[in-house]
Design a protein around this motif. Sequence first.
Motif, PDB file in Angstrom:
ATOM      1  N   THR A 138       0.846  -1.185   0.000  1.00  0.00           N
ATOM      2  CA  THR A 138       0.000   0.000   0.000  1.00  0.00           C
ATOM      3  C   THR A 138       0.887   1.243   0.000  1.00  0.00           C
ATOM      4  O   THR A 138       2.113   1.157   0.198  1.00  0.00           O
ATOM      5  N   ALA A 139       0.285   2.410  -0.178  1.00  0.00           N
ATOM      6  CA  ALA A 139       1.040   3.655  -0.122  1.00  0.00           C
ATOM      7  C   ALA A 139       1.666   3.848   1.254  1.00  0.00           C
ATOM      8  O   ALA A 139       2.810   4.299   1.375  1.00  0.00           O
ATOM      9  N   ASP A 161       5.138  11.438  -5.355  1.00  0.00           N
ATOM     10  CA  ASP A 161       4.708  10.575  -6.459  1.00  0.00           C
ATOM     11  C   ASP A 161       4.445   9.141  -6.002  1.00  0.00           C
ATOM     12  O   ASP A 161       3.581   8.459  -6.551  1.00  0.00           O
ATOM     13  N   GLY A 164       1.079   9.324  -4.161  1.00  0.00           N
ATOM     14  CA  GLY A 164      -0.045   9.580  -5.052  1.00  0.00           C
ATOM     15  C   GLY A 164      -0.290   8.502  -6.080  1.00  0.00           C
ATOM     16  O   GLY A 164      -1.289   8.549  -6.808  1.00  0.00           O
ATOM     17  N   PRO A 166      -1.325   5.280  -5.969  1.00  0.00           N
ATOM     18  CA  PRO A 166      -2.554   4.474  -5.956  1.00  0.00           C
ATOM     19  C   PRO A 166      -3.755   5.173  -6.581  1.00  0.00           C
ATOM     20  O   PRO A 166      -4.661   4.517  -7.099  1.00  0.00           O
ATOM     21  N   SER A 167      -3.790   6.496  -6.527  1.00  0.00           N
ATOM     22  CA  SER A 167      -4.931   7.233  -7.077  1.00  0.00           C
ATOM     23  C   SER A 167      -4.630   7.820  -8.448  1.00  0.00           C
ATOM     24  O   SER A 167      -5.419   8.616  -8.970  1.00  0.00           O
ATOM     25  N   LEU A 168      -3.509   7.435  -9.039  1.00  0.00           N
ATOM     26  CA  LEU A 168      -3.111   7.980 -10.330  1.00  0.00           C
ATOM     27  C   LEU A 168      -4.077   7.510 -11.422  1.00  0.00           C
ATOM     28  O   LEU A 168      -4.218   6.323 -11.687  1.00  0.00           O
ATOM     29  N   LYS A 169      -4.752   8.455 -12.045  1.00  0.00           N
ATOM     30  CA  LYS A 169      -5.646   8.151 -13.161  1.00  0.00           C
ATOM     31  C   LYS A 169      -5.294   9.082 -14.308  1.00  0.00           C
ATOM     32  O   LYS A 169      -5.359  10.303 -14.166  1.00  0.00           O
ATOM     33  N   THR A 170      -4.917   8.514 -15.421  1.00  0.00           N
ATOM     34  CA  THR A 170      -4.455   9.332 -16.539  1.00  0.00           C
ATOM     35  C   THR A 170      -4.580   8.572 -17.839  1.00  0.00           C
ATOM     36  O   THR A 170      -4.605   7.339 -17.849  1.00  0.00           O
TER      37      THR A 170
END
Length: 291
Positions: A138-139, A161, A164, A166-170
């Motif tokens: 986990t983070a 970085d 962030g 786990p929530s990276l959406k791109t």
Amino acid sequence: MISVMAAGNSCKTASSGTVERTFAQACKSIPNLHKLNTTIYSGGEPQGLPAFKALREMGVRTVVSVDGAKPDVESAHRCGIRYIHLPVGYGGIEVSKAIALGNVVRSVSGGVLVHCHHGKHRGPAAACIVAMGAGVMTAEQSMEFMKLAGTGRNYPGLWRDVGGFPSLKTDVNAAPYVERSTVDPFVESMGEMDQAMDRLQSLALQPGSMATSAQMAAAAQLLHEGFKESSRHLKSDVPDQLKSQLSEAEQAAERFQRDLAQGDLAASKAAIPALRARCVQCHQRFRDSEN
């Protein structure tokens, strides 16, 4: 807390027998080697063929470098190991490379070593993203591991970085997996100088001999040439202070090389900490503020 099976150079593992002995052997040629889980490792640059042989015996089949220096692809190939080169900076991990790192375990077979140069900052951060992408950390666990690995708080971009990821959406495409990336010549020269300086420090710990003197002369030559190449590849908009510090460091490396050639090995060894201090001061002023 995460279950790290080994940390630093203590070379203690939760396994026994052959695996423990092999890991201990790898610690001799891979600085700051850590095991995040049964297949993911973090560390510094593998030092020569023995390191890759040990990695092979440990089950590692892919090595991921996030350093700017050229990977030792030839030694890896001799041991049946694949290289992936995804160089990142101290200021953070760009999105395309974070995505590529997160996909590593799903894209390769066998164990994975993620390394930078010394294995303390960029390597552990990238290894955490590999582990999070594989769903084994986990983070929060990643932050704990970075503390364990010694990742500097003066590199907030790396911490940002990793936290962030786990929530990276791109919609950004992942960086390609290549064995040798095209790297800025200045960054590459800096990486080669780091290698030469590490070599000098290692040799300085050995008893004086003709062989040691010759080896130090070769490393000193690489260091001096590295400073010259770095100055040559400086961009026009860099601060004058950086140009000045590189020029002074180049002169110091030239003096060191000249003094070594005159045969005073003991004095040359004693001068190495001052050379290293120049590098550290420059890094603190210009590289470590890259956030």
